[in-house]
Design a protein around this motif. Structure first.
Motif, mmCIF file in Angstrom:
data_model
loop_
_atom_site.group_PDB
_atom_site.id
_atom_site.type_symbol
_atom_site.label_atom_id
_atom_site.label_comp_id
_atom_site.label_asym_id
_atom_site.label_seq_id
_atom_site.Cartn_x
_atom_site.Cartn_y
_atom_site.Cartn_z
ATOM 1 N N ASP B 87 0.803 -1.230 0.000
ATOM 2 C CA ASP B 87 0.000 0.000 0.000
ATOM 3 C C ASP B 87 0.837 1.283 0.000
ATOM 4 O OD1 ASP B 87 -2.349 -1.368 -0.012
ATOM 5 O OD2 ASP B 87 -2.707 -1.195 2.145
ATOM 6 N N VAL B 88 2.154 1.176 -0.164
ATOM 7 C CA VAL B 88 2.931 2.418 -0.154
ATOM 8 C C VAL B 88 3.479 2.720 -1.548
ATOM 9 C CG1 VAL B 88 3.600 2.028 2.269
ATOM 10 C CG2 VAL B 88 5.231 1.541 0.419
ATOM 11 N N ASP B 89 3.859 3.963 -1.735
ATOM 12 C CA ASP B 89 4.400 4.392 -3.025
ATOM 13 C C ASP B 89 5.921 4.398 -3.027
ATOM 14 O OD1 ASP B 89 1.785 5.327 -4.293
ATOM 15 O OD2 ASP B 89 1.773 6.377 -2.382
ATOM 16 N N VAL B 90 6.490 4.795 -1.888
ATOM 17 C CA VAL B 90 7.936 5.012 -1.832
ATOM 18 C C VAL B 90 8.501 4.403 -0.556
ATOM 19 C CG1 VAL B 90 9.764 6.763 -1.925
ATOM 20 C CG2 VAL B 90 7.518 7.266 -2.927
ATOM 21 N N VAL B 91 9.617 3.687 -0.681
ATOM 22 C CA VAL B 91 10.404 3.271 0.476
ATOM 23 C C VAL B 91 11.698 4.095 0.464
ATOM 24 C CG1 VAL B 91 11.890 1.397 1.357
ATOM 25 C CG2 VAL B 91 9.503 0.936 0.775
ATOM 26 N N VAL B 92 12.075 4.646 1.613
ATOM 27 C CA VAL B 92 13.313 5.435 1.712
ATOM 28 C C VAL B 92 14.158 4.861 2.845
ATOM 29 C CG1 VAL B 92 14.282 7.757 1.783
ATOM 30 C CG2 VAL B 92 11.898 7.449 1.159
ATOM 31 N N GLU B 113 6.408 -7.617 -3.600
ATOM 32 C CA GLU B 113 5.164 -7.238 -2.923
ATOM 33 C C GLU B 113 4.445 -6.137 -3.689
ATOM 34 O OE1 GLU B 113 4.331 -9.054 -0.396
ATOM 35 O OE2 GLU B 113 6.285 -10.059 -0.320
ATOM 36 N N LYS B 114 5.241 -5.279 -4.333
ATOM 37 C CA LYS B 114 4.633 -4.160 -5.069
ATOM 38 C C LYS B 114 5.499 -3.849 -6.283
ATOM 39 C CE LYS B 114 2.931 0.563 -4.599
ATOM 40 N NZ LYS B 114 1.648 0.371 -5.293
ATOM 41 N N GLU B 115 5.001 -4.218 -7.428
ATOM 42 C CA GLU B 115 5.774 -4.149 -8.675
ATOM 43 C C GLU B 115 6.249 -2.722 -8.984
ATOM 44 O OE1 GLU B 115 7.045 -6.296 -10.724
ATOM 45 O OE2 GLU B 115 7.586 -4.810 -12.270
ATOM 46 N N ASP B 116 5.412 -1.723 -8.735
ATOM 47 C CA ASP B 116 5.765 -0.345 -9.133
ATOM 48 C C ASP B 116 6.347 0.482 -7.988
ATOM 49 O OD1 ASP B 116 3.506 -0.008 -7.635
ATOM 50 O OD2 ASP B 116 2.459 1.278 -9.078
ATOM 51 N N LEU B 117 6.941 -0.197 -7.021
ATOM 52 C CA LEU B 117 7.531 0.493 -5.864
ATOM 53 C C LEU B 117 8.680 1.415 -6.288
ATOM 54 C CD1 LEU B 117 7.520 0.598 -2.711
ATOM 55 C CD2 LEU B 117 9.302 -1.156 -2.764
ATOM 56 N N ILE B 118 8.759 2.555 -5.639
ATOM 57 C CA ILE B 118 9.923 3.441 -5.761
ATOM 58 C C ILE B 118 10.764 3.229 -4.508
ATOM 59 C CG2 ILE B 118 10.680 5.855 -5.767
ATOM 60 C CD1 ILE B 118 7.946 6.369 -7.321
ATOM 61 N N TYR B 119 12.036 2.922 -4.697
ATOM 62 C CA TYR B 119 12.897 2.532 -3.572
ATOM 63 C C TYR B 119 14.126 3.424 -3.580
ATOM 64 C CZ TYR B 119 15.190 -0.823 -0.364
ATOM 65 O OH TYR B 119 15.793 -1.446 0.708
ATOM 66 N N ALA B 120 14.228 4.283 -2.574
ATOM 67 C CA ALA B 120 15.235 5.344 -2.604
ATOM 68 C C ALA B 120 16.236 5.192 -1.465
ATOM 69 C CB ALA B 120 14.532 6.701 -2.489
#
Lengths: 390, 390
Positions: B87-92, B113-120
């Motif tokens: 359920d999240v958009d971005v992991v930092v 878990e989330k194909e379109d995750l942004i991981y920063a």
């Protein structure tokens, strides 16, 4: 598709702060149309260093952009821009507040051409208010923003940060504002105005120093390279120069003492804890430099690195630029400036997995007015057609 | 609707660089869920200055975020996070490279878990490569990144920039990366990974100094507060302190000479042009300080301001913080930390017209674990249901 592909930026910025911002947009694939003063272009075209007569300063800040020569005091140019604005997403400018209005290119006027326009401005001290007409030299923004008062040694005068942080920090914050506004527009259809002031961005970089004032009433001053509450965390003199060492816990300090063959320091009550070491950092520095005087900075760095003690040589610009590290990170890239030869310019420090090419998507800088005709053809025709229709 | 409203950020960052980035996202309306170490929380909760026992350092970096206490070595916590990631958009995160993988929370794992995750990620020296395991103290990044070699005076040792620019610049660049990735995802549906290194961002701030090396082979060194190619553009000593003066053209210089009652300087061949003034800047400085010794810095600033000569007093942190300018720009805002009282923290330097409230949308910082239960309830239930279904 590049991350900002199709985003169209009309760029009235000159010199450093604004171009630094729109350069990042260009690197990520935005179409940045740089409007340059007829005949002269951006001031930086005449700043050194030059290679075969072309300014390296200009190239690094404007690679990947288009250049259109226009005279903003000419009514036809203003009409052309108003046509063009209908097709752009973002206008960026860093004139002194009021100048864009004099040209007839302020937000309220251009918004009539495009309702959802994003209009982004950098100035020294904001678009209105007590100091908005103050000139925006980097030195002036750094002086007022507070950072010079905490940069340098106890016994040196206030010190300007050695690169133009007033400009670059404003460029970074403006970029954040533009991207936030683009995202906002993608969801709401609304444009907006962005106002970033160099003095504000310098102030923001003071970080916890501001809290020491607002909470404790303390005015932080210059303390050189040391850490206010940990030691040894400072630069130390070796045989041929300085070394940075960063130790903030007892376990590492004990190891460091062993490496120096100075187990006695572990038992020394002046150095028991981080708190005591910070309090007695001057005495501790003498002990460390007494050990370091037997080694070059390179030797000492090797010894400490091998033992896992956080340390670093202090690189000058040649040393870091030639390092394997910078190569590996593609932090210097080549652009082919045609008759002027290849230029080596800084790469993009934001490594996106969607943009994996070695050159960080960086392309060459434009010749003055290189794209004037292309744009003139397109928009002059529209103006004529627009005129015929009405 | 706030610009980033509805954007959900799962924030594993600690101390300065990462929290500085996610704080900007929170200020623009993103929901930032800060994962904190059970029982202890972010290290900065124990950094001064304290007000009624609450850390001002923590408050300024984490206002507007939620706090969830978890033990990342506990399998149940990891399972909860994997549910949440859907359920999240971005992991930092700003752990040392490899640590998130040890927790089982690296990009490749969470992407499942989330194909379109942004991981920063922020690190000292990148996610891989020669120095990726080097510790990321600000001092170490500044030492290696080159800025210490050009910060300070000719006769001082290399000088750390007096605030943690390695951290804050990485935070700003990472924010640009995250917003670019969000925009990219809004158009393509694709997530991605972002890798920002503190040493790279310091290097990027060297601006044209890099070009002087790559074009001319020159290694720029420390030159204090003066400008390399213009004069008078430096700080000058008045009766009670220093004043910044910035003059880069002949017309202004002539005016300045008149203000000082030194028309003879206009005719002095050493000072004819900007080029000659820069070459003879030491002699020129003596003449200017000879005039300034009759005035306090405040008096001199008033005289020069009135004549339109670019100048500024050099403010310390108390002076700039108490100025009308900072008030007018809302660069200090109040947050109500309940039993700990009101805290005054830096405002957002990006003034968006869509976010016009006086407080810059800044709200208070969370208590440790304040939102653990809320999240546990929601996601533990989902895990149980997920378990039942399968």
């Amino acid at each position: 598709m590049k991350p900002l592909e199709g985003v169209r930026v009309l760029d009235f910025t000159r010199v450093l702060a604004g171009p630094f911002s729109t350069k990042i947009l260009a690197d990520f694939g935005a179409e940045v149309i740089k409007i340059e003063k007829s005949g002269l272009g951006d001031d930086t075209r005449s700043f050194g260093p030059f290679q075969n007569g072309l300014s390296g300063y200009f190239v690094f800040l404007n690679s990947g952009k288009k250049s259109v020569e226009l005279n903003l005091k000419d009514e036809k140019s203003i009409q052309l821009i108003k046509q063009l604005v209908k097709d752009v997403d973002v206008v960026v400018e860093n004139f002194r507040p009021g100048v864009m209005k004099k040209f007839g290119l302020d937000y309220m006027t251009l918004k009539k051409e495009k309702e959802d326009l994003i209009y982004a401005s950098i100035s020294g001290f904001g678009q209105s208010g007590v100091w908005h007409q103050k000139p925006a030299y980097d030195l002036i923004a750094q002086a007022i923003g507070g950072i010079m008062s905490i940069n340098g040694y106890e016994d040196t005068p206030p010190t300007r940060v050695g690169s133009s942080l007033g400009d670059t920090s404003a460029g970074l914050y403006l970029t954040i504002g533009i991207l936030t506004a683009l995202f906002h527009r993608s969801r709401t259809g609304e444009g907006q105005q962005i106002d970033v002031a160099m003095a504000d961005t310098i102030y923001s970089l003071l970080e916890s120093n501001i809290m020491r004032y607002t909470v404790d009433g303390e005015t932080p001053h210059r303390i050189g390279n040391r850490h206010p509450i940990s030691a040894p965390l400072d630069t130390y003199k070796a045989k041929n120069g300085y070394l940075a060492i960063a130790i903030a816990n007892d376990a590492l300090f004990n190891k460091f003492a062993q490496v120096m063959n100075r187990e006695d320091l572990i038992e020394d009550s002046r150095f028991y804890t981080d708190f005591e070491r910070a309090f007695n950092q001057k005495a501790l520095k003498l002990e460390i430099e007494n050990w370091l005087k037997n080694y070059s900075k390179e030797q000492a760095a090797l010894i400490l690195d091998n033992e896992g003690i956080p340390c670093a040589e202090i690189y000058n610009i040649k040393e870091i630029s030639e390092s394997n590290y910078i190569k590996e990170r593609n932090m210097l890239v080549q652009v082919d400036q045609q008759q002027y030869g290849e230029f080596t310019i800084p790469g993009n420090p934001i490594k996106l997995s969607s943009l994996k090419d070695k050159n960080n998507n960086v392309t060459r800088a434009p010749a003055l007015g290189e794209h004037t005709e292309e744009l003139m053809d397109q928009y002059m025709n529209q103006m004529v057609e627009g005129g015929r229709e009405s």
